[in-house]
Design a protein around this motif. Structure first.
Motif, PDB file in Angstrom:
ATOM      1  N   LEU A 183      91.889  14.350 -34.751  1.00  0.00           N
ATOM      2  CA  LEU A 183      91.982  15.369 -33.789  1.00  0.00           C
ATOM      3  C   LEU A 183      90.530  15.793 -33.805  1.00  0.00           C
ATOM      4  O   LEU A 183      89.974  16.354 -34.567  1.00  0.00           O
ATOM      5  N   ILE A 184      89.920  15.935 -32.496  1.00  0.00           N
ATOM      6  CA  ILE A 184      88.353  16.147 -32.341  1.00  0.00           C
ATOM      7  C   ILE A 184      88.103  17.189 -31.421  1.00  0.00           C
ATOM      8  O   ILE A 184      88.957  17.091 -29.979  1.00  0.00           O
ATOM      9  N   VAL A 185      87.489  18.159 -31.281  1.00  0.00           N
ATOM     10  CA  VAL A 185      87.239  19.060 -30.194  1.00  0.00           C
ATOM     11  C   VAL A 185      85.883  18.553 -29.660  1.00  0.00           C
ATOM     12  O   VAL A 185      84.805  18.199 -30.058  1.00  0.00           O
ATOM     13  N   ILE A 186      85.897  18.308 -28.168  1.00  0.00           N
ATOM     14  CA  ILE A 186      85.098  17.604 -27.315  1.00  0.00           C
ATOM     15  C   ILE A 186      84.926  18.500 -26.287  1.00  0.00           C
ATOM     16  O   ILE A 186      85.724  18.657 -25.562  1.00  0.00           O
ATOM     17  N   GLU A 187      83.792  19.295 -25.958  1.00  0.00           N
ATOM     18  CA  GLU A 187      83.645  19.975 -24.608  1.00  0.00           C
ATOM     19  C   GLU A 187      84.689  20.957 -24.479  1.00  0.00           C
ATOM     20  O   GLU A 187      85.461  21.112 -23.475  1.00  0.00           O
ATOM     21  N   ALA A 239      85.253  -1.831 -33.656  1.00  0.00           N
ATOM     22  CA  ALA A 239      83.904  -0.958 -33.569  1.00  0.00           C
ATOM     23  C   ALA A 239      83.785  -0.485 -32.037  1.00  0.00           C
ATOM     24  O   ALA A 239      83.964  -1.489 -31.138  1.00  0.00           O
ATOM     25  N   ARG A 240      83.160   0.712 -31.572  1.00  0.00           N
ATOM     26  CA  ARG A 240      83.003   0.991 -30.523  1.00  0.00           C
ATOM     27  C   ARG A 240      81.787   1.884 -30.575  1.00  0.00           C
ATOM     28  O   ARG A 240      81.522   2.417 -31.397  1.00  0.00           O
ATOM     29  N   THR A 241      81.016   1.932 -29.335  1.00  0.00           N
ATOM     30  CA  THR A 241      79.878   2.625 -29.374  1.00  0.00           C
ATOM     31  C   THR A 241      80.072   4.115 -28.692  1.00  0.00           C
ATOM     32  O   THR A 241      80.872   4.199 -27.595  1.00  0.00           O
ATOM     33  N   TYR A 242      79.717   5.090 -29.104  1.00  0.00           N
ATOM     34  CA  TYR A 242      80.036   6.537 -28.569  1.00  0.00           C
ATOM     35  C   TYR A 242      78.558   7.054 -28.263  1.00  0.00           C
ATOM     36  O   TYR A 242      77.631   7.142 -29.337  1.00  0.00           O
ATOM     37  N   SER A 243      78.497   7.567 -27.297  1.00  0.00           N
ATOM     38  CA  SER A 243      77.196   8.173 -26.456  1.00  0.00           C
ATOM     39  C   SER A 243      76.307   9.253 -27.373  1.00  0.00           C
ATOM     40  O   SER A 243      75.323   9.585 -27.338  1.00  0.00           O
ATOM     41  N   GLY A 244      77.348   9.841 -28.060  1.00  0.00           N
ATOM     42  CA  GLY A 244      77.083  11.218 -28.942  1.00  0.00           C
ATOM     43  C   GLY A 244      76.999  12.407 -28.037  1.00  0.00           C
ATOM     44  O   GLY A 244      77.166  12.523 -26.858  1.00  0.00           O
ATOM     45  N   SER A 245      76.724  13.539 -28.552  1.00  0.00           N
ATOM     46  CA  SER A 245      76.666  14.877 -28.115  1.00  0.00           C
ATOM     47  C   SER A 245      75.518  15.583 -28.355  1.00  0.00           C
ATOM     48  O   SER A 245      75.200  15.488 -29.689  1.00  0.00           O
ATOM     49  N   LEU A 246      74.862  16.449 -27.558  1.00  0.00           N
ATOM     50  CA  LEU A 246      73.878  17.381 -27.922  1.00  0.00           C
ATOM     51  C   LEU A 246      74.495  18.459 -28.782  1.00  0.00           C
ATOM     52  O   LEU A 246      73.583  18.994 -29.672  1.00  0.00           O
ATOM     53  N   ALA A 247      75.616  18.658 -28.801  1.00  0.00           N
ATOM     54  CA  ALA A 247      76.269  19.862 -29.649  1.00  0.00           C
ATOM     55  C   ALA A 247      76.894  19.256 -30.793  1.00  0.00           C
ATOM     56  O   ALA A 247      77.345  18.132 -30.967  1.00  0.00           O
ATOM     57  N   PRO A 248      77.077  20.131 -32.023  1.00  0.00           N
ATOM     58  CA  PRO A 248      77.571  19.672 -32.826  1.00  0.00           C
ATOM     59  C   PRO A 248      79.171  19.246 -32.649  1.00  0.00           C
ATOM     60  O   PRO A 248      79.963  20.062 -31.717  1.00  0.00           O
ATOM     61  N   THR A 249      79.887  18.248 -33.527  1.00  0.00           N
ATOM     62  CA  THR A 249      81.048  18.077 -33.261  1.00  0.00           C
ATOM     63  C   THR A 249      81.896  17.876 -34.341  1.00  0.00           C
ATOM     64  O   THR A 249      81.476  17.856 -35.488  1.00  0.00           O
ATOM     65  N   VAL A 250      83.072  18.872 -34.192  1.00  0.00           N
ATOM     66  CA  VAL A 250      84.159  19.025 -35.247  1.00  0.00           C
ATOM     67  C   VAL A 250      85.257  18.009 -35.110  1.00  0.00           C
ATOM     68  O   VAL A 250      85.880  18.107 -33.996  1.00  0.00           O
ATOM     69  N   GLY A 251      85.930  17.706 -36.356  1.00  0.00           N
ATOM     70  CA  GLY A 251      87.086  16.721 -36.207  1.00  0.00           C
ATOM     71  C   GLY A 251      87.796  17.062 -37.471  1.00  0.00           C
ATOM     72  O   GLY A 251      87.481  17.557 -38.465  1.00  0.00           O
ATOM     73  N   LEU A 252      89.203  16.536 -37.290  1.00  0.00           N
ATOM     74  CA  LEU A 252      89.977  16.557 -38.400  1.00  0.00           C
ATOM     75  C   LEU A 252      90.477  15.127 -38.492  1.00  0.00           C
ATOM     76  O   LEU A 252      91.327  14.611 -37.583  1.00  0.00           O
TER      77      LEU A 252
END
Length: 248
Positions: free
Chosen positions: A43-47, A59-72
């Motif tokens: 479970l991930i918080v995105i935007e 495998a897959r590529t994720y473009s990343g985020s400028l903000a910290p990302t939190v997940g479980l």
């Protein structure tokens, strides 16, 4: 920067990913990162929204985020049970959690632990400074996971099967045939249940778990040859073939 904290009651690990300084410059944008298969679901918080990251078969590529990302990140076989859904329906995709909760007839409003407070599954009040957002996101994930755990009665078989197929240094996991015999399943039954529990068949899960075990040893300083031998590969070339099949 990446760090994680184990949450035993939830059979999960809370993780935080913060972009490196170079990646955090707006003009450069977030750097891409490779997400490799690990047999788990998150479970991930995105935007400001909670999403389910289904089990990745490749495998897959994720473009990343400028903000910290939190997940479980949940142990293999746990999250599909909490969500009362099949892992196969969520594999290799990212799905808003409210869609699955509504389909399972779970309420998503007011978890009682600082969780979701809106009908669309979006987290309110996370447009504060970065530290407050991270804290709020973590609290929301833990609250939602706690409520789901409290109302679920976990079937121990998925976790037991993953444990049988898992590989530890010097102690290779069981073969798929051995696991099927232990659980008294036919190969067809095992494939069907594995897809429901993990998102793919037992052979693919076993491949992922063994490669991950070798990868951990290599990161810890072992040579590829030594790591391959410790987790039951025939040789380093065998390890490379599995690695290419999973990440290219």
């Amino acid at each position: 920067m990446y760090r994680q904290t184990r949450v035993p009651r939830l059979r999960a690990s809370l993780w935080l990913s913060v972009p490196d300084k170079a990646d955090s410059l707006a003009e450069m944008g977030p750097g891409p990162s490779l997400i490799v298969p690990d047999g788990c679901m998150d479970l991930i918080v995105i935007e400001g929204q909670i999403v389910i990251a289904g089990a990745d078969s490749l495998a897959r590529t994720y473009s990343g985020s400028l903000a910290p990302t939190v997940g479980l990140r949940f142990d293999s076989g746990v999250l599909p049970q909490l969500l009362a859904t099949s892992a196969a329906e969520l594999a290799d995709r990212v799905t808003p959690v409210e869609a699955v909760l509504r389909r399972a007839r779970f309420g998503v409003q007011g978890t009682g632990r600082g969780g979701i407070r809106s009908e669309d599954g979006r987290i309110r009040g996370t447009d504060l400074d970065a530290a407050a957002s991270v804290t709020g996101a973590a609290r929301t994930l833990l609250g939602l996971a706690g409520d789901l755990t409290d109302r679920a009665s976990l079937d121990p078989r998925p976790m037991a099967l993953a444990g049988c197929l898992n590989v530890r240094s010097g102690s290779p996991g069981q073969t798929v045939a051995e696991a099927a015999d232990q659980f008294a399943y036919s190969p067809r039954q095992l494939r069907r249940l594995s897809a429901e529990w993990f998102g793919y068949g037992p052979k693919h899960l076993a491949k992922i778990l063994r490669w991950q075990a070798a990868r951990e040893l290599i990161v810890a300083g072992r040579t590829r040859t030594a790591a391959a031998a410790e987790v039951g590969y025939a040789d380093a070339a065998h390890l490379r073939r599995d690695e290419r099949s999973l990440i290219g």
